[in-house]
Scaffold this motif. Sequence first.
Motif, PDB file in Angstrom:
ATOM      1  N   HIS B 535       4.986  25.733  -1.484  1.00  0.00           N
ATOM      2  CA  HIS B 535       6.263  26.933  -1.726  1.00  0.00           C
ATOM      3  C   HIS B 535       6.360  27.091  -0.264  1.00  0.00           C
ATOM      4  CE1 HIS B 535       3.248  29.921  -0.519  1.00  0.00           C
ATOM      5  NE2 HIS B 535       2.206  29.270  -1.152  1.00  0.00           N
ATOM      6  N   CYS B 536       7.539  28.089  -0.284  1.00  0.00           N
ATOM      7  CA  CYS B 536       8.095  28.703   0.986  1.00  0.00           C
ATOM      8  C   CYS B 536       7.035  29.726   1.254  1.00  0.00           C
ATOM      9  CB  CYS B 536       9.551  29.233   0.828  1.00  0.00           C
ATOM     10  SG  CYS B 536      10.037  30.132   2.381  1.00  0.00           S
ATOM     11  N   HIS B 537       6.628  30.018   2.615  1.00  0.00           N
ATOM     12  CA  HIS B 537       5.629  31.115   2.931  1.00  0.00           C
ATOM     13  C   HIS B 537       6.173  32.109   3.230  1.00  0.00           C
ATOM     14  CE1 HIS B 537       1.618  32.302   4.559  1.00  0.00           C
ATOM     15  NE2 HIS B 537       1.122  31.403   3.535  1.00  0.00           N
ATOM     16  N   VAL B 538       7.373  32.432   3.148  1.00  0.00           N
ATOM     17  CA  VAL B 538       8.099  33.672   3.123  1.00  0.00           C
ATOM     18  C   VAL B 538       7.753  34.495   1.914  1.00  0.00           C
ATOM     19  CG1 VAL B 538      10.423  35.047   3.112  1.00  0.00           C
ATOM     20  CG2 VAL B 538       9.903  33.142   4.722  1.00  0.00           C
ATOM     21  N   GLU B 539       7.059  35.781   1.872  1.00  0.00           N
ATOM     22  CA  GLU B 539       6.531  36.320   0.601  1.00  0.00           C
ATOM     23  C   GLU B 539       7.527  36.597  -0.402  1.00  0.00           C
ATOM     24  OE1 GLU B 539       3.559  36.380   0.259  1.00  0.00           O
ATOM     25  OE2 GLU B 539       2.661  38.462  -0.197  1.00  0.00           O
ATOM     26  N   SER B 540       8.733  37.060   0.065  1.00  0.00           N
ATOM     27  CA  SER B 540       9.683  37.277  -0.938  1.00  0.00           C
ATOM     28  C   SER B 540      10.325  36.116  -1.312  1.00  0.00           C
ATOM     29  CB  SER B 540      10.743  38.346  -0.111  1.00  0.00           C
ATOM     30  OG  SER B 540      11.380  37.747   0.935  1.00  0.00           O
ATOM     31  N   HIS B 541      10.305  35.006  -0.679  1.00  0.00           N
ATOM     32  CA  HIS B 541      11.177  33.690  -1.307  1.00  0.00           C
ATOM     33  C   HIS B 541      10.293  33.305  -2.271  1.00  0.00           C
ATOM     34  CE1 HIS B 541      13.888  33.009   2.538  1.00  0.00           C
ATOM     35  NE2 HIS B 541      14.117  34.207   1.928  1.00  0.00           N
ATOM     36  N   PHE B 542       8.768  33.133  -1.984  1.00  0.00           N
ATOM     37  CA  PHE B 542       7.889  32.701  -2.978  1.00  0.00           C
ATOM     38  C   PHE B 542       8.096  33.494  -4.169  1.00  0.00           C
ATOM     39  CE2 PHE B 542       3.484  31.386  -4.566  1.00  0.00           C
ATOM     40  CZ  PHE B 542       3.840  30.485  -5.250  1.00  0.00           C
TER      41      PHE B 542
END
Lengths: 574, 574
Positions: B535-542
């Motif tokens: 997953h993308c590790h950007v909190e909002s993106h995941f």
Amino acid sequence: MKLLKTGTHAAVGCVLLVLLILQTEATMVRHNWTVDYMFSAPDCVEKLIIAANGQYPSPPIFAVEGDTIVIEVTNHIPTEGIVFHWHGIYQKGTPYYDGAAYVSQCPINPGETFTYKFKVDRAGTYFYHGHFGMQRSAGLYGSLIVTLPDHKKEPFSYDGEHRLLLNDWWHKSIYEQELGLNSVPFRFVGEPQSLLIEGRGKYNCSLLPESTASPPGCLTCNASSPWCAPHVIPVTPGETYRLRIASVASLSTLNFILENHKMTVVMADGHYVKPFDVYNLDIYSGQTYDVLFTANQDTSKNYWAAINVRGRNPLTPTGLAVIQYLPNPATLLPTTSAPVSPVWNDTATSLNFAKKLLAKPGYEPPPPKKCDRTLVLLGTQNEINGNVKWAVNNISYVHNATPTIAALKYKIKGVNNPVPPPDFPAESYNIFAPPSPPSATYGTPVYVFEKDDIVDVIVQNANTMTPNVSEIHPWHLHGHDFWVLGYGDGLYNASRDPASFNLVDPPLRNTVAVFPYGWVAFRYVADNPGAWPFHCHVESHFHMGMGTVFAEGVRHIPKLPLQTLGCGLTKKHL
Amino acid sequence: MKLLKTGTHAAVGCVLLVLLILQTEATMVRHNWTVDYMFSAPDCVEKLIIAANGQYPSPPIFAVEGDTIVIEVTNHIPTEGIVFHWHGIYQKGTPYYDGAAYVSQCPINPGETFTYKFKVDRAGTYFYHGHFGMQRSAGLYGSLIVTLPDHKKEPFSYDGEHRLLLNDWWHKSIYEQELGLNSVPFRFVGEPQSLLIEGRGKYNCSLLPESTASPPGCLTCNASSPWCAPHVIPVTPGETYRLRIASVASLSTLNFILENHKMTVVMADGHYVKPFDVYNLDIYSGQTYDVLFTANQDTSKNYWAAINVRGRNPLTPTGLAVIQYLPNPATLLPTTSAPVSPVWNDTATSLNFAKKLLAKPGYEPPPPKKCDRTLVLLGTQNEINGNVKWAVNNISYVHNATPTIAALKYKIKGVNNPVPPPDFPAESYNIFAPPSPPSATYGTPVYVFEKDDIVDVIVQNANTMTPNVSEIHPWHLHGHDFWVLGYGDGLYNASRDPASFNLVDPPLRNTVAVFPYGWVAFRYVADNPGAWPFHCHVESHFHMGMGTVFAEGVRHIPKLPLQTLGCGLTKKHL
């Protein structure tokens, strides 16, 4: 012939089955809810709340006495569990659907769907709410209205009815409130910012007068923020209305007033009382009242319906709704100032009102004449390891990750305290001074009763940790109503006071207030196998340990549905 | 004789047993954590955070390569579940302790105690964090430092070391952030208020210069608010230091600078790289770097260690720590202004840095020469029913209340999507324009691989919903490291681009950034039976769906511990 007979039987059976299905369908009230966070501005200041189906308050439930209510709940909150408690509903045979987290069930995990299914035994005004952490304070509540079937009639008449769910409201999140209460030094939640009627109130940025200052988060009053208008109660001049008033307040005792209108109290917590007239009434969190009033005032005006804080030195403005005399527009706001309630610390007036509440003769069963067991439960503010706590007979209630009912049913050790909690407080305890020294301990106590035991409970109030302060606590029992036998000042005297108990026409209810430095006595029949929280309905007080659990008929507790389990030590018992 | 011989054997056995026990004890690293809310003011503005043992950042873990880490976690949060993900740890044989909520385990319910037990296979700089909702953004993270055993030596030398956990920080609660992201209209979390180094930063009410204005919630800088001082990195002049830099940022690409000091990059994500010198370095959320620097500047001064936002138009002030040249006092603040990073949208510089990262010859294994299967995963911003979402090959990931691993292990239907997600995006997709029309759907996809499959993954970037915008995404794979084979601009070309892959000395890592309108290719070996989020590790993106799950060797997944189950449909499988 044989074949024909069988055929006839089959046909009759089929008709009966169809009838049964029709009847079953007719008595099922189904709701499908998604619970999630929501931005809402009940008092014109936006905050994050918790609600079902994006409605605040959550959707009202309407049912007929004897109906079965089926609520399918899906939890859409990212990381919080939820439960729903059906306040005032007995849950006979379904103690696992009482909805007290970690007492009657595991919380519903994020993403899970859970189905509550229970019967509503008795017509009346009820409500439901979250019962996990302080989620009720986050806005998770709604009305539950049970009406009589067509063949039954109320012992009073009216032309229309309105629901009025009352609440107090904070701008701080419940997470910060919960943490503050658990912090050293202690941070109290403080007095509410607003009082809400049917989910509407006003902070200082709202209507009346139109505010020019706009604190952070405040919405302006226009079409894009419909919250920023008071709740409206439309009435036709000359007609009589039933108000179904319920308080889900987190902290405040509320005093309800209909400007210029007399009210007749006819029911309390879903039970008929001898009708009596008032111009204002005290309602404690967890209670409901049904009152009648007639729209018999000057029809050219609208009037205020109002709530004020009593029992605590009020710092919160009056909560206001509008009684709209049709055909006046709802926007015709009264020009009068907000109605004033009796002074906050006038306990005599509160007690006087409480004592007027008597069962309506012939409509409510009288209490059994004797009890099998008496508990005296002393509620104290206390301190444990620097934390401010509340305790019952010196035990501050702590939830365990394994539901009490599961631990009882499956004899799981290490959950409920193995030693029964004390039936009486220490005899030497001085209720007129702060606890000295504070000596409460944490625990998960359970009072265990035999099925059908008749139990008297005396709740004794005391001084808090602050000299010369004793607070009001509304005590709520799950799964039962109880007869309120009497109130007293000072320390309960077991040899003298029972003589004063009202065994003739005490009111039945599920929530009763204990007044400062006083006691209240009630009687109930432990006829409902299950585990039932008995706790102060002030959200922060229960969160700080002011509660206990009554369990009864343990070996009659039915099999627990799989969906209620999965947490704590129940993982081993699925 | 027989007896004596047996006795001797017994004695030898006993000594061996004792040795075994001693060895076992020596390789166990035990922690006992209580996780709860906490008031904290990392940047001098108080807010509610989540932390273990009342420490922010949560306690660091120190272990030696080959150690077994045992963390007993008790969840004291009133209503939220928690989990801990051990970022960069393989979890070989313990996929159920990877700590991804609803992928590898059920969340740990309030009140429950859960024990993580796993081996750390490889020395390096790692960290751990909450992996449920956006709890990492609520502050739930800490360092995990694995050192070499005495008989092994690093291929570089240094005199001392310092940890530097980097983060970006918001004042809004994660609950409001999560709700905003799920709202229609969409409310983005926005740019961070502060940047933190080892949990310290400054908002405009902090040190340097002492602010006179005091926004709500701001603490004054004095002894009672020790947070309100920058993190200090003490150094002895002339000595060489190893900095263990890790980014747990929620959103931002961070550029790290040591004022006036050159740094030598020696490790990335716990793997040795060919050393190279830089004056600043880009670090994406989920990555770690080990760098060396020598305190060889004017010893009369202290210096800034600084982080700036890159990759997004920065609205956040520089995050600052102090390099304290001993014996200068820590309070001797540099008089220079905050160090400046390359301009935010200079992707060429970022790519140049990324391409300098090559495995140190002889220290890291080369990749297999061929792959068994290739996935091309297109990450797109999308819209579903009015909600802004992210998707991978048009599926926006939604967690299911039943953990993926349990659904795989116990063949539970109705959890993971029965149809495999696509290995490739639509060929006609135009990565240079917003999706037209947005056509993603919600799903819980799982890519299933055979054990030991060699897999190539190409992550393809595209235009967002806004014309002419493509964002950076740091992609993280659980349970594995992968070889980064190459980067490219524009659309990946399967017939042309593999020829450019570096199969000689590609760096091994667990998190890699894909640049705007570009692609990145990596290879890994599916040798770890389990279910692993990618997953993308950007909190909002995941949180908005930008992830998927790679499962491998499903029939080799070990029995799942009871404590990891209990939610969703696993109730039926305990």
